[in-house]
Design a protein around this motif. Structure first.
Motif, PDB file in Angstrom:
ATOM      1  N   ALA A  52       0.822  -1.210   0.000  1.00  0.00           N
ATOM      2  CA  ALA A  52       0.000   0.000   0.000  1.00  0.00           C
ATOM      3  C   ALA A  52       0.845   1.244   0.000  1.00  0.00           C
ATOM      4  N   MET A  53       1.920   1.246   0.776  1.00  0.00           N
ATOM      5  CA  MET A  53       2.786   2.412   0.855  1.00  0.00           C
ATOM      6  C   MET A  53       3.474   2.663  -0.474  1.00  0.00           C
ATOM      7  N   LYS A  98      -2.497  10.943   0.610  1.00  0.00           N
ATOM      8  CA  LYS A  98      -2.886   9.646   0.065  1.00  0.00           C
ATOM      9  C   LYS A  98      -2.223   8.507   0.842  1.00  0.00           C
ATOM     10  N   ARG A  99      -0.959   8.673   1.144  1.00  0.00           N
ATOM     11  CA  ARG A  99      -0.249   7.649   1.926  1.00  0.00           C
ATOM     12  C   ARG A  99      -0.927   7.458   3.278  1.00  0.00           C
ATOM     13  N   GLN A 100      -1.306   8.565   3.918  1.00  0.00           N
ATOM     14  CA  GLN A 100      -1.949   8.496   5.225  1.00  0.00           C
ATOM     15  C   GLN A 100      -3.300   7.791   5.147  1.00  0.00           C
ATOM     16  N   ALA A 105       0.915   4.005  -2.957  1.00  0.00           N
ATOM     17  CA  ALA A 105       0.537   5.384  -2.657  1.00  0.00           C
ATOM     18  C   ALA A 105       1.577   6.380  -3.121  1.00  0.00           C
ATOM     19  N   MET A 106       2.849   5.985  -3.078  1.00  0.00           N
ATOM     20  CA  MET A 106       3.908   6.902  -3.460  1.00  0.00           C
ATOM     21  C   MET A 106       4.226   6.842  -4.948  1.00  0.00           C
ATOM     22  N   ASN A 123       0.415  13.885  -1.839  1.00  0.00           N
ATOM     23  CA  ASN A 123       1.285  12.708  -1.704  1.00  0.00           C
ATOM     24  C   ASN A 123       1.239  12.146  -0.285  1.00  0.00           C
ATOM     25  N   SER A 124       1.400  13.020   0.712  1.00  0.00           N
ATOM     26  CA  SER A 124       1.357  12.557   2.101  1.00  0.00           C
ATOM     27  C   SER A 124      -0.067  12.203   2.509  1.00  0.00           C
ATOM     28  N   MET A 148      -4.365   5.641   2.880  1.00  0.00           N
ATOM     29  CA  MET A 148      -4.160   4.225   2.579  1.00  0.00           C
ATOM     30  C   MET A 148      -3.808   3.437   3.836  1.00  0.00           C
ATOM     31  N   ILE A 149      -2.857   3.947   4.592  1.00  0.00           N
ATOM     32  CA  ILE A 149      -2.428   3.247   5.802  1.00  0.00           C
ATOM     33  C   ILE A 149      -3.535   3.253   6.847  1.00  0.00           C
ATOM     34  N   ALA A 185      -1.016  11.173  -7.707  1.00  0.00           N
ATOM     35  CA  ALA A 185      -1.844  11.347  -6.521  1.00  0.00           C
ATOM     36  C   ALA A 185      -3.334  11.299  -6.862  1.00  0.00           C
TER      37      ALA A 185
END
Length: 266
Positions: free
Chosen positions: A10-11, A184-186, A14-15, A181-182, A188-189, A19
């Motif tokens: 996932a990480m 979407k990562r957040q 996401a990166m 970017n941050s 997802m997690i 985005a």
């Protein structure tokens, strides 16, 4: 260890991917989109500026959907592409090792270019090349877009993980340090972890700690990983150090000391 593998996937996803398509909810994003729509009809060069993750590339691809996309830091590849293209998108223009050569080649080959940069560039050649320049504000100044992006990313997470759980926004504070970017990562997690079981959580901790252990003071050095989440959750839930010390079965002075020891994380 399955949850660890899924989390890592996932990480990376996401990166690695774009985005999002450009979101137009706030007034600022609507104005940027209007400018981009106008540029689709004009044969002029344009420079889009703004922080990483604000949607510059999405707008550039909207303006020139069929153009190749090259990063300015890939200088040799970019020069080769300029020799065989009629239009191009150049990203991260601020990273170019030689702006003059790029500008000269664009003019020589009469190429339509849409470029992006993370910051404003004071350069006479660029001022002459780009007829239109416009800036996209960071997400911290576009809160309406943040809400829309969270909804988009949570739907992506649902599809990615194959679950239909509604994303829990309680206690969710958007991470906008790197804009979409941050964020979407957040999302997802957070989506993956909102229904995590204790065994799965221990697997994640084991995977993390396995590469960290090796000194004679590992217990003390990594104790904050257990204490900080417990104290954070307890203070949020009980709103009082006195109540939290009682629930944890700790002397109030002991709790205060632990809070002081972990002040950098609380």
């Amino acid at each position: 260890m399955m949850v660890v593998v899924v989390l890592m996937v996932a990480m990376v996803v996401a990166m690695a991917v774009d985005a999002t398509s450009f979101i137009t909810v706030s007034n600022a994003s609507k104005e940027a989109f209007k400018t981009a729509t106008l540029l689709k009809t004009l044969n002029v060069n344009s420079l889009i500026t703004g922080e990483a993750g604000v949607g510059k590339k999405s707008l550039a691809k909207y303006i020139l959907p069929d153009a190749p996309v090259l990063d300015a830091s890939n200088f040799d590849e970019l020069l080769t592409t300029l020799e065989s293209s009629t239009q191009i998108i150049i990203t991260n223009l601020q990273d170019s090792p030689n702006l003059k050569t790029i500008v000269d080649n664009i003019k020589l080959n009469d190429i339509r270019v849409i470029a992006t940069s993370n910051n404003h560039l004071n350069n006479d050649s660029l001022d002459e090349l780009f007829s239109i320049k416009f800036d996209i504000p960071p997400l911290s100044q576009r809160q309406e877009d943040v809400e829309a992006l969270v909804e988009v990313f949570s739907k992506e997470a649902s599809l990615l993980f194959g679950v239909q759980n509604e994303f829990n926004l309680e206690n969710f504070i958007p991470d906008l340090t790197k804009n979409s970017n941050s964020l979407k990562r957040q999302v997802m997690i957070s989506y993956l972890l909102q229904d995590i079981q204790d065994v799965e959580l221990m697997d994640i901790m084991e995977n993390y700690l396995s590469s960290k252990l090796g000194s004679n003071s590992d217990y003390r050095n990594h104790l904050y990983l257990y204490e900080v989440p417990l104290i954070r959750a307890g203070l949020y839930k009980f709103k009082s150090q006195l109540k939290l010390s009682d629930k944890l079965g700790l002397n109030r002075n002991t709790l205060r000391k632990k809070i002081a020891d972990n002040k950098d994380y609380l």
